[in-house]
Each structure stands twice: as structure tokens, then as C-alpha cells.
Design an enzyme around this catalytic site. Structure first.
Site, PDB file in Angstrom:
ATOM      1  N   LYS A  44     -28.770 -17.671 -48.614  1.00 49.88           N
ATOM      2  CA  LYS A  44     -29.556 -16.981 -47.584  1.00 49.88           C
ATOM      3  C   LYS A  44     -28.849 -17.066 -46.237  1.00 49.88           C
ATOM      4  CE  LYS A  44     -34.191 -17.948 -49.271  1.00 49.88           C
ATOM      5  NZ  LYS A  44     -35.260 -18.923 -49.102  1.00 49.88           N
ATOM      6  N   LEU A  45     -28.861 -15.968 -45.505  1.00 50.70           N
ATOM      7  CA  LEU A  45     -28.306 -15.982 -44.149  1.00 50.70           C
ATOM      8  C   LEU A  45     -29.044 -17.043 -43.328  1.00 50.70           C
ATOM      9  CD1 LEU A  45     -28.010 -12.190 -43.347  1.00 50.70           C
ATOM     10  CD2 LEU A  45     -26.138 -13.819 -43.618  1.00 50.70           C
ATOM     11  N   ILE A  85     -30.059 -37.936 -39.684  1.00 56.41           N
ATOM     12  CA  ILE A  85     -31.059 -37.459 -40.647  1.00 56.41           C
ATOM     13  C   ILE A  85     -31.998 -38.592 -41.039  1.00 56.41           C
ATOM     14  CG2 ILE A  85     -31.414 -36.512 -42.974  1.00 56.41           C
ATOM     15  CD1 ILE A  85     -28.945 -34.880 -42.693  1.00 56.41           C
ATOM     16  N   ARG A  97     -23.122 -35.750 -45.046  1.00 60.43           N
ATOM     17  CA  ARG A  97     -23.013 -34.451 -45.728  1.00 60.43           C
ATOM     18  C   ARG A  97     -21.558 -34.201 -46.124  1.00 60.43           C
ATOM     19  NH1 ARG A  97     -27.370 -31.172 -45.516  1.00 60.43           N
ATOM     20  NH2 ARG A  97     -26.043 -29.374 -45.889  1.00 60.43           N
ATOM     21  N   ALA A 117     -25.038 -27.629 -35.691  1.00 63.40           N
ATOM     22  CA  ALA A 117     -25.126 -26.168 -35.662  1.00 63.40           C
ATOM     23  C   ALA A 117     -24.502 -25.602 -34.383  1.00 63.40           C
ATOM     24  CB  ALA A 117     -26.588 -25.740 -35.771  1.00 63.40           C
ATOM     25  N   HIS A 171     -39.978 -33.869  -8.594  1.00 60.56           N
ATOM     26  CA  HIS A 171     -40.870 -35.009  -8.801  1.00 60.56           C
ATOM     27  C   HIS A 171     -42.292 -34.519  -9.070  1.00 60.56           C
ATOM     28  CE1 HIS A 171     -42.654 -38.965  -8.221  1.00 60.56           C
ATOM     29  NE2 HIS A 171     -43.549 -38.391  -7.420  1.00 60.56           N
TER      30      HIS A 171
HETATM   31  P1  NAI Z   1     -24.503 -39.608 -40.811  1.00 65.55           P
HETATM   32  O1  NAI Z   1     -23.089 -39.682 -41.221  1.00 65.55           O
HETATM   33  O2  NAI Z   1     -24.842 -39.330 -39.406  1.00 65.55           O
HETATM   34  O3  NAI Z   1     -25.233 -40.965 -41.183  1.00 65.55           O
HETATM   35  C1  NAI Z   1     -25.211 -41.501 -42.478  1.00 65.55           C
HETATM   36  C2  NAI Z   1     -25.521 -42.978 -42.378  1.00 65.55           C
HETATM   37  O4  NAI Z   1     -25.628 -43.501 -43.687  1.00 65.55           O
HETATM   38  C3  NAI Z   1     -24.443 -43.775 -41.671  1.00 65.55           C
HETATM   39  O5  NAI Z   1     -25.050 -44.570 -40.708  1.00 65.55           O
HETATM   40  C4  NAI Z   1     -23.813 -44.580 -42.785  1.00 65.55           C
HETATM   41  O6  NAI Z   1     -23.343 -45.831 -42.352  1.00 65.55           O
HETATM   42  C5  NAI Z   1     -24.982 -44.755 -43.732  1.00 65.55           C
HETATM   43  N1  NAI Z   1     -24.621 -45.001 -45.123  1.00 65.55           N
HETATM   44  C6  NAI Z   1     -23.665 -44.386 -45.837  1.00 65.55           C
HETATM   45  N2  NAI Z   1     -23.667 -44.867 -47.104  1.00 65.55           N
HETATM   46  C7  NAI Z   1     -24.662 -45.782 -47.162  1.00 65.55           C
HETATM   47  C8  NAI Z   1     -25.176 -46.627 -48.192  1.00 65.55           C
HETATM   48  N3  NAI Z   1     -24.667 -46.594 -49.420  1.00 65.55           N
HETATM   49  N4  NAI Z   1     -26.203 -47.446 -47.896  1.00 65.55           N
HETATM   50  C9  NAI Z   1     -26.740 -47.481 -46.658  1.00 65.55           C
HETATM   51  N5  NAI Z   1     -26.293 -46.720 -45.656  1.00 65.55           N
HETATM   52  C10 NAI Z   1     -25.264 -45.869 -45.906  1.00 65.55           C
HETATM   53  O7  NAI Z   1     -25.165 -38.558 -41.816  1.00 65.55           O
HETATM   54  P2  NAI Z   1     -26.594 -37.913 -41.878  1.00 65.55           P
HETATM   55  O8  NAI Z   1     -27.589 -38.637 -41.051  1.00 65.55           O
HETATM   56  O9  NAI Z   1     -26.874 -37.761 -43.327  1.00 65.55           O
HETATM   57  O10 NAI Z   1     -26.347 -36.517 -41.230  1.00 65.55           O
HETATM   58  C11 NAI Z   1     -25.345 -35.642 -41.764  1.00 65.55           C
HETATM   59  C12 NAI Z   1     -24.737 -34.828 -40.675  1.00 65.55           C
HETATM   60  O11 NAI Z   1     -25.660 -33.922 -40.148  1.00 65.55           O
HETATM   61  C13 NAI Z   1     -24.230 -35.693 -39.559  1.00 65.55           C
HETATM   62  O12 NAI Z   1     -22.984 -35.254 -39.127  1.00 65.55           O
HETATM   63  C14 NAI Z   1     -25.253 -35.501 -38.503  1.00 65.55           C
HETATM   64  O13 NAI Z   1     -24.716 -35.630 -37.218  1.00 65.55           O
HETATM   65  C15 NAI Z   1     -25.739 -34.086 -38.748  1.00 65.55           C
HETATM   66  N6  NAI Z   1     -27.110 -33.986 -38.322  1.00 65.55           N
HETATM   67  C16 NAI Z   1     -27.433 -34.031 -37.030  1.00 65.55           C
HETATM   68  C17 NAI Z   1     -28.722 -33.969 -36.614  1.00 65.55           C
HETATM   69  C18 NAI Z   1     -29.045 -34.024 -35.199  1.00 65.55           C
HETATM   70  O14 NAI Z   1     -28.142 -34.102 -34.405  1.00 65.55           O
HETATM   71  N7  NAI Z   1     -30.314 -33.983 -34.814  1.00 65.55           N
HETATM   72  C19 NAI Z   1     -29.839 -33.885 -37.549  1.00 65.55           C
HETATM   73  C20 NAI Z   1     -29.399 -33.878 -38.879  1.00 65.55           C
HETATM   74  C21 NAI Z   1     -28.089 -33.925 -39.239  1.00 65.55           C
END
Ligand code: NAI
Length: 467
Positions: free
Chosen positions: A37-38, A182, A269, A317, A446
Site C-alpha cells: 500500500k502507498l 518503539i 528494524r 519518516a 509566557h
Molecule cells: P531501536 O534500534 O531504536 O531499539 C531497539 C532496542 O532493542 C535497543 O535498545 C536494543 O539495545 C534493544 N535490543 C536489541 N536486542 C535485544 C534483546 N535481544 N533483548 C533486549 N533488548 C534488545 O529499534 P526500535 O525501537 O525497534 O525502532 C526501530 C527503528 O524505528 C529505529 O530506528 C527507531 O528510531 C525508528 N522509530 C522511531 C520512532 C520515533 O522516533 N518516534 C518510533 C518508532 C520507530
């Protein structure tokens, strides 16, 4: 015979559709290939649905505390079926808008899987089979959730963000594996919705990449909300037993276990570098799955670029949007300035929210800056008291001048209410390479939450009003 375009984009997520829209706004004839999906992950199983459900959590939290304001709303309950319908309405509205926009810009859409082969030929397999050819190709095939051994995703007991975003019942007990963006957003959301949450992070601190003080502030706020945060743990596996399962974790020899009704795996990811064929091309994919590019996002095949989650830049994104626009300007010979991954804005929508741009204090020191920092807490901020949300802080990292004074602003780190909407001036300060004196001269309205940013910068000039 192949259908000719000026540009063919493979992948219709934020990075790909930004490239397509910007190219068509630049007068190019564009073909866009999308197999699903787009809108991609962001629109369907990422940013938009996640933030929409986090808003449900926020409304629930507000109503729960309404009586503090003298607003007697009773004991609220959440009906996730209705929440999901609202979420879907938002997603559908944006999806319709995006389709309309691409059609009005005369971008030609091809439904199917695009495979890049020799001579810039893209073969589309699927609903709209076709063979396309263009002097310029943009690969924007995105990423998918990573999994870990011992945790097979079954969609009911063990899920990733893909499935979690469609739940229609609040699980009683949840283990979230991975305390990144996430994991923290989901832990926060599920806690608000009423789940008892255990957050398991392998590293010594949650939110890797964030400033240490910001991550600590979130961890403390989570603890206050009774989210059971464990850092520095290894997750060994889980033992399903009927509708529940026991997750085993802990440093070797110090085992812990928690029984839960749902396991959310959020351990990063995986880039989908191999999703667009590439056979016979000089495009390289590294062992992590990223398409290898130079700082102008050019692959090894002349005329072929890669953007978004499939390249090793922040998987956000808005970084995808910026990269999509950048490559169009680059192929048009406009010599744009490459996106600097170190200064992009980051926003995490947990409660409290996190937002930052630029270097953390540790990263600034690591790259050799002599720094001065200042941080102020929302506790004393009038607007934060008014809205009843005083957890969090503003921290500014500035370069130390030879005379000891604070100079250029290197990083701005925010934790607290609506900070994702407050990052703008911090982002501008970092990317405009503004100094503390320049920013301190501006007036903050303020009473606002953003006064705390002004106050923190002002304090770095050596004189401040409140602290
Ligand atoms: P992430 O790479 O930011 O965090 C994954 C976390 O899981 C790390 O802290 C890592 O140390 C931990 N981990 C890895 N293997 C593990 C294990 N076996 N047991 C326990 N902990 C473990 O990845 P995340 O949160 O899944 O997000 C994916 C991507 O999407 C990231 O690049 C993130 O920046 C982006 N994203 C950004 C958002 C935002 O800025 N609001 C929201 C959602 C995603």
C-alpha cells in the site's frame, strides 16, 4: 518494449513517495512501483497508527486525572474496538489524500514488486505487470521488524509492532523486549491503557542514542508509572502455557522470569536491501541488509540512488522525506547539501515525550568538543504546572569558548509535555549553528512550555531569571 520514465521509484513509503512527488513537482515524468500500500510502514503500521493509539492513551490519562481539575468524569474505560476504528479512519483519510496527490501530480503508479536489473530496467510483477526503464532509479524498499531467536512471531502471544497496532483488547500483562523508540512508546501506551508492563532492554540504559539525562528522566518517569524496567538483561526465551507465557531473562546466573499474556518484540528494524532484485547491477547490499550508498545516497550503479530505511541513516519518516527530495535535486544537478544524520530531529511519543536534535553531551565530548551544558526541569514551569504534567527537562549542550563562555549550540534535548511540538527552535538553533547569545536574545511567550528552552539557553549566557 519497456515503458520509459525520467525516474522510476521502487517503494511507495515516505522516502519513495517524497522522491516521486518532488520529482514530478520538478517537471520529471515519474513511475512509482509499490507492492503493498502507498504510504508504507509509516502510514499503515508505523508512525501514524502508533501515534493515533498513543493519543487514545493520552485522552484516557487526561480523563483519569480530570477530577483534579474539578471535572468529574467518573472512572473511564477504553473500548479498543472504537479506538481502532478511529485509528483506521485517520489512516484511510491520509491514504486517500496521498493517492489523490500522486494522481494529481501525474505520477504513474504500478501495483506490484519492482525488480531492478541490468540497463536500469525495472520489471514489475503483480497486478500491473510491466517493464520500465529510466535514466534514474530510486530504491526505497524500507524495512521490516527484526525478530530474535526463541521468539517466533505468532501474531497472538508474540507480536511485533505490525500486529500490536491492531489489538482490540488490552492485554493484562505484557513484556516488551527492546527499550528503543518503539519499545518505549508501546510500554507507555500499554501502561496507560491498563496493562502491567515489563520492559526488557539489553543495554545499560533505555533509549540508545538519546542523551543520558534524557533517557534517565524517561526511565524514572516510567518507574513512577509502575512500568517494570530492566536494563542490561539478556532475554533467553519463553515458555508458553495456554494463553500466557513466561519470559526468561537476566544476566547469566541471575535469572528472572515474568509471566505475561503478550510479548512485544521491538528490537529494531531490518532494512529490505534485497527486496528489489538488483541482479546484474553494481548495487551493493551489506551484511546487515542495507543498500550501500555514498554521502550523496548514490549506490554503486551510476544513476541509481537509495533512500529511507533501506540505507544506514536514521530510520525516521522525515529523514526519508528529506533524502527523497535530496536525491531528486542531486540528479537534477542542483548540488544540494547532503542530509547530516547527526543533526536530524528525533521525536519519541511516549509519556513523557522525548525530542532532540544534535549531539548528546557524551557524543559532543567524544568528537572532541569542550562543552558546557545546562538543564532545567519542567517542575518549575508555570504552563507545565497548569497542564499538570511536570515530569521532564530541557538540556542544552553548547561548545565552550576559549574564554570559558558558552558558544555554539551543539545539541538540544527535551523530555516532557508536548516536547515533540517544541523541538522546532532547538532544531533550528543546532542546524543554523546559532550561538547561545543569539538564541538568548529571542523572547519566549509566557506562559508556555517553551519558556524552559529559553530559560536554559539564557542560563548558559551566565545570567538567568529563574535558576
Ligand atoms: P531501536 O534500534 O531504536 O531499539 C531497539 C532496542 O532493542 C535497543 O535498545 C536494543 O539495545 C534493544 N535490543 C536489541 N536486542 C535485544 C534483546 N535481544 N533483548 C533486549 N533488548 C534488545 O529499534 P526500535 O525501537 O525497534 O525502532 C526501530 C527503528 O524505528 C529505529 O530506528 C527507531 O528510531 C525508528 N522509530 C522511531 C520512532 C520515533 O522516533 N518516534 C518510533 C518508532 C520507530
Amino acid at each position: 518494449m519497456a515503458i520509459a520514465h525520467d525516474l522510476v521509484v521502487i517503494g511507495g513509503g515516505p522516502a519513495g513517495y517524497a522522491a516521486a512527488l518532488f520529482a514530478s513537482a520538478s517537471g520529471l515524468d515519474v513511475g512509482l512501483v509499490e507492492e503493498s500500500k502507498l504510504g508504507g510502514t509509516c502510514l499503515h503500521v508505523g508512525c501514524i497508527p502508533a501515534k493515533e493509539l498513543l493519543e487514545t492513551a493520552s485522552v484516557l490519562r487526561t480523563v483519569r486525572h480530570a477530577s483534579e481539575f474539578g471535572v468529574m468524569a467518573g472512572d473511564p474505560v477504553v473500548d479498543l474496538v472504537i479506538s481502532q476504528e478511529r485509528k483506521q479512519k485517520v489512516v484511510d483519510g491520509l491514504f486517500k489524500g496521498l493517492n489523490g496527490l500522486l494522481a494529481s501530480r501525474e505520477v504513474t503508479l504500478y501495483a506490484g514488486t519492482g525488480r531492478l536489473g541490468v540497463d536500469h530496467t525495472v520489471t514489475v510483477d503483480g497486478a500491473d505487470p510491466a517493464v520500465l526503464q529510466a535514466p534514474h532509479i530510486v530504491l526505497a524498499t524500507g524495512s521490516s521488524p527484526r525478530t530474535i531467536p526463541g521468539f517466533d512471531i505468532d501474531g497472538t502471544l508474540v507480536v511485533t509492532s505490525d500486529e500490536l497496532l491492531s489489538i482490540t483488547e488490552v492485554p493484562e500483562r505484557v513484556a516488551v523486549i527492546g527499550g528503543g523508540a518503539i519499545g518505549c512508546e508501546f510500554a507507555s501506551m500499554l501502561c496507560d491503557l491498563g496493562s502491567s508492563v515489563t520492559l526488557l532492554e539489553a543495554l545499560p540504559e533505555i533509549l540508545p542514542g538519546c542523551d543520558a539525562d534524557a533517557a534517565k528522566a524517561v526511565r524514572r518517569a516510567f518507574k513512577k508509572r509502575r512500568i517494570d524496567v530492566h536494563v542490561g538483561v539478556q532475554v533467553h526465551g519463553h515458555d508458553p502455557d495456554g494463553p500466557a507465557t513466561t519470559v526468561r531473562f537476566g544476566p547469566e546466573g541471575d535469572a528472572g522470569a515474568v509471566e505475561v499474556d503478550l510479548v512485544v518484540v521491538s528490537v529494531g528494524r531490518r532494512p529490505r536491501g534485497d527486496a528489489a532484485g538488483l541482479v546484474g547491477t553494481r548495487v551493493e547490499v551489506d551484511d546487515r541488509g542495507f543498500v550501500v550508498v555514498d554521502d550523496r545516497l548514490r549506490t554503486g550503479e551510476p544513476g541509481v540512488y537509495a533512500v529511507g530505511d533501506v540505507v544506514a541513516t536514521p530510520q525516521l519518516a522525515h529523514v526519508g522525506f528529506a533524502e527523497g527530495m535530496f536525491v531528486v535535486r542531486d540528479l537534477l544537478g542542483e548540488h544540494p547539501t547532503p542530509v547530516d544524520p547527526a543533526t536530524v530531529p528525533w521525536c519519541i511519543y511516549s509519556h513523557p515525550e522525548v525530542a532532540f536534535a544534535g549531539l548528546t553531551e557524551a557524543a559532543a565530548r567524544e568528537v572532541g568538543h569542550d562543552v558546557v551544558v545546562s538543564s532545567h526541569r519542567f517542575m518549575g514551569n508555570g504552563r507545565a504546572m497548569i497542564v499538570g504534567d511536570t515530569d521532564g527537562l530541557v538540556k542544552v549542550v553548547a561548545e565552550k569558548e576559549p574564554d570559558g563562555r558558552a558558544g555554539r549550540i551543539l545539541g538540544v534535548h527535551l523530555v516532557g509535555p508536548w516536547v515533540t511540538e517544541q523541538l522546532g527552535q532547538g532544531y533550528m538553533a543546532v542546524n543554523w549553528e546559532a550561538t547561545v547569545d543569539e538564541v538568548a536574545a529571542f523572547i519566549q511567550p509566557h506562559p508556555t512550555l517553551s519558556e524552559l528552552f529559553g530559560e536554559t539557553v539564557l542560563s548558559l549566557t551566565g545570567r538567568s531569571l529563574h535558576g
